[in-house]
Design a protein around this motif. Structure first.
Motif, PDB file in Angstrom:
ATOM      1  N   PRO A 141     -51.183 -44.491 -64.301  1.00  0.00           N
ATOM      2  CA  PRO A 141     -49.533 -43.254 -63.721  1.00  0.00           C
ATOM      3  C   PRO A 141     -48.759 -43.906 -63.538  1.00  0.00           C
ATOM      4  CG  PRO A 141     -52.101 -43.936 -62.072  1.00  0.00           C
ATOM      5  CD  PRO A 141     -52.117 -44.861 -64.026  1.00  0.00           C
ATOM      6  N   VAL A 142     -48.798 -45.573 -63.082  1.00  0.00           N
ATOM      7  CA  VAL A 142     -47.566 -45.787 -62.685  1.00  0.00           C
ATOM      8  C   VAL A 142     -46.611 -45.552 -63.349  1.00  0.00           C
ATOM      9  CG1 VAL A 142     -46.097 -48.211 -62.222  1.00  0.00           C
ATOM     10  CG2 VAL A 142     -48.669 -47.767 -61.577  1.00  0.00           C
ATOM     11  N   ASN A 153     -44.022 -43.332 -66.221  1.00  0.00           N
ATOM     12  CA  ASN A 153     -43.198 -42.162 -66.558  1.00  0.00           C
ATOM     13  C   ASN A 153     -42.887 -42.065 -67.967  1.00  0.00           C
ATOM     14  OD1 ASN A 153     -40.568 -40.549 -66.687  1.00  0.00           O
ATOM     15  ND2 ASN A 153     -41.766 -39.780 -64.771  1.00  0.00           N
ATOM     16  N   TYR A 154     -43.305 -41.178 -68.229  1.00  0.00           N
ATOM     17  CA  TYR A 154     -43.285 -40.571 -69.591  1.00  0.00           C
ATOM     18  C   TYR A 154     -41.677 -40.917 -69.494  1.00  0.00           C
ATOM     19  CZ  TYR A 154     -42.886 -38.120 -74.107  1.00  0.00           C
ATOM     20  OH  TYR A 154     -42.009 -38.484 -75.313  1.00  0.00           O
ATOM     21  N   ASP A 155     -41.138 -40.207 -70.030  1.00  0.00           N
ATOM     22  CA  ASP A 155     -39.246 -40.541 -69.772  1.00  0.00           C
ATOM     23  C   ASP A 155     -38.416 -41.460 -69.274  1.00  0.00           C
ATOM     24  OD1 ASP A 155     -39.404 -37.313 -70.463  1.00  0.00           O
ATOM     25  OD2 ASP A 155     -38.783 -36.881 -67.951  1.00  0.00           O
ATOM     26  N   PHE A 156     -39.100 -42.380 -68.336  1.00  0.00           N
ATOM     27  CA  PHE A 156     -38.780 -43.304 -68.286  1.00  0.00           C
ATOM     28  C   PHE A 156     -38.545 -44.100 -69.428  1.00  0.00           C
ATOM     29  CE2 PHE A 156     -39.116 -47.795 -66.342  1.00  0.00           C
ATOM     30  CZ  PHE A 156     -37.793 -47.899 -66.635  1.00  0.00           C
ATOM     31  N   CYS A 157     -40.267 -44.421 -69.953  1.00  0.00           N
ATOM     32  CA  CYS A 157     -40.832 -44.930 -70.898  1.00  0.00           C
ATOM     33  C   CYS A 157     -39.537 -44.781 -72.244  1.00  0.00           C
ATOM     34  CB  CYS A 157     -41.835 -45.095 -70.801  1.00  0.00           C
ATOM     35  SG  CYS A 157     -42.943 -45.653 -72.409  1.00  0.00           S
ATOM     36  N   VAL A 158     -39.689 -43.635 -72.560  1.00  0.00           N
ATOM     37  CA  VAL A 158     -39.007 -42.862 -73.769  1.00  0.00           C
ATOM     38  C   VAL A 158     -37.695 -43.748 -73.711  1.00  0.00           C
ATOM     39  CG1 VAL A 158     -37.725 -41.051 -75.126  1.00  0.00           C
ATOM     40  CG2 VAL A 158     -40.251 -41.393 -73.917  1.00  0.00           C
ATOM     41  N   LEU A 159     -36.550 -43.451 -72.525  1.00  0.00           N
ATOM     42  CA  LEU A 159     -35.531 -43.762 -72.509  1.00  0.00           C
ATOM     43  C   LEU A 159     -35.889 -45.777 -72.299  1.00  0.00           C
ATOM     44  CD1 LEU A 159     -34.331 -41.470 -69.045  1.00  0.00           C
ATOM     45  CD2 LEU A 159     -33.038 -41.500 -71.811  1.00  0.00           C
ATOM     46  N   THR A 160     -36.412 -45.967 -71.628  1.00  0.00           N
ATOM     47  CA  THR A 160     -36.303 -47.263 -72.001  1.00  0.00           C
ATOM     48  C   THR A 160     -36.447 -48.104 -73.779  1.00  0.00           C
ATOM     49  OG1 THR A 160     -37.957 -47.923 -70.000  1.00  0.00           O
ATOM     50  CG2 THR A 160     -37.607 -49.730 -71.460  1.00  0.00           C
ATOM     51  N   PHE A 161     -37.013 -47.664 -74.226  1.00  0.00           N
ATOM     52  CA  PHE A 161     -37.310 -47.692 -75.563  1.00  0.00           C
ATOM     53  C   PHE A 161     -36.371 -47.183 -76.102  1.00  0.00           C
ATOM     54  CE2 PHE A 161     -42.017 -48.350 -74.838  1.00  0.00           C
ATOM     55  CZ  PHE A 161     -42.024 -49.381 -75.183  1.00  0.00           C
ATOM     56  N   SER A 177     -39.364 -52.677 -61.524  1.00  0.00           N
ATOM     57  CA  SER A 177     -40.242 -53.408 -61.750  1.00  0.00           C
ATOM     58  C   SER A 177     -41.402 -53.386 -62.533  1.00  0.00           C
ATOM     59  CB  SER A 177     -39.692 -54.727 -60.854  1.00  0.00           C
ATOM     60  OG  SER A 177     -38.444 -55.105 -60.852  1.00  0.00           O
ATOM     61  N   VAL A 178     -42.268 -53.083 -61.484  1.00  0.00           N
ATOM     62  CA  VAL A 178     -43.086 -52.563 -61.927  1.00  0.00           C
ATOM     63  C   VAL A 178     -44.022 -51.894 -63.118  1.00  0.00           C
ATOM     64  CG1 VAL A 178     -45.169 -51.209 -60.810  1.00  0.00           C
ATOM     65  CG2 VAL A 178     -44.296 -53.090 -59.178  1.00  0.00           C
ATOM     66  N   GLU A 179     -42.981 -50.576 -62.640  1.00  0.00           N
ATOM     67  CA  GLU A 179     -42.861 -49.651 -64.146  1.00  0.00           C
ATOM     68  C   GLU A 179     -43.166 -50.438 -65.649  1.00  0.00           C
ATOM     69  OE1 GLU A 179     -42.360 -45.429 -65.308  1.00  0.00           O
ATOM     70  OE2 GLU A 179     -41.527 -46.425 -63.685  1.00  0.00           O
ATOM     71  N   LEU A 180     -42.183 -51.373 -65.179  1.00  0.00           N
ATOM     72  CA  LEU A 180     -41.390 -52.039 -66.906  1.00  0.00           C
ATOM     73  C   LEU A 180     -43.130 -53.255 -66.994  1.00  0.00           C
ATOM     74  CD1 LEU A 180     -37.377 -52.412 -66.272  1.00  0.00           C
ATOM     75  CD2 LEU A 180     -38.769 -51.363 -68.181  1.00  0.00           C
TER      76      LEU A 180
END
Length: 188
Positions: free
Chosen positions: A50-51, A53-61, A173-176
């Motif tokens: 749950p930490v 976020n789908y959109d954050f993940c996609v944007l990161t990649f 930082s936690v999310e990454l």
């Protein structure tokens, strides 16, 4: 007539093979990114943790062109590298904040965070090496350590009764680190 018919058939087969070859070559070269791959992985990661976020993940990649061709382990490696670069950027952010002569309590918290983030650069470098060597349990432990360090930085401000100027970067930082950790759990 049969001669031209077989000639047409051979031409069609050769053209089909050429198109197939070009499609495979362009996909491997990254000209046609594999967006479905990391989007599906991000969806799984967001459900599993749950930490994340789908959109954050996609944007990161999307920020790394190698993500389109990466398998699950490759995505974990990319997330760890992006995490490392982020942690490094945070040390410069903290240095800038320290240069602005904060009050003593904030300065103390920032110095503690600087120490944590600097030590996590070595930890994340070791995690990337462990991912590459397929020492997954070691990598997971190191990524957990990085996640906890960012949480500890944020908690230090709360304990001191200070507003944290690093709340967003600590959260990122936690999310990454969590992305790298969770996605590594999907790798074979």
């Amino acid at each position: 007539m049969k001669h031209s018919s077989s000639s047409t058939t051979i031409s069609t087969i050769l053209l089909s093979l050429l198109l197939l070859f070009l499609t495979i070559h362009l996909t491997r070269a990254g000209a046609i990114p594999n967006i479905q791959g990391y989007q599906a992985t991000c969806k799984l990661a967001a459900v599993a943790n749950p930490v994340i976020n789908y959109d954050f993940c996609v944007l990161t990649f999307q920020s790394d062109p190698k993500s389109g061709d990466a398998d699950t382990r490759g995505l974990a490696r990319i997330a760890a590298l992006i995490s490392f670069n982020h942690y490094n950027d945070v040390t410069f952010n903290i240095q800038d904040l320290l240069g602005k002569s904060p009050d003593p309590a904030t300065k103390f918290c920032l110095e503690q965070c600087m120490s944590l983030y600097k030590s996590m650069l070595d930890t994340l470098a070791e995690a990337m090496d462990a991912i590459n060597l397929k020492h997954d349990e070691t990598a997971k432990g190191l990524l957990k350590t990085a996640t906890e360090a960012a949480k500890k930085c944020e908690a230090g401000f709360g304990k001191a009764g200070e507003a944290s100027p690093l709340t967003q970067v600590n959260h990122d930082s936690v999310e990454l680190s969590s992305m790298a950790l969770t996605i590594l759990g999907f790798a074979n």
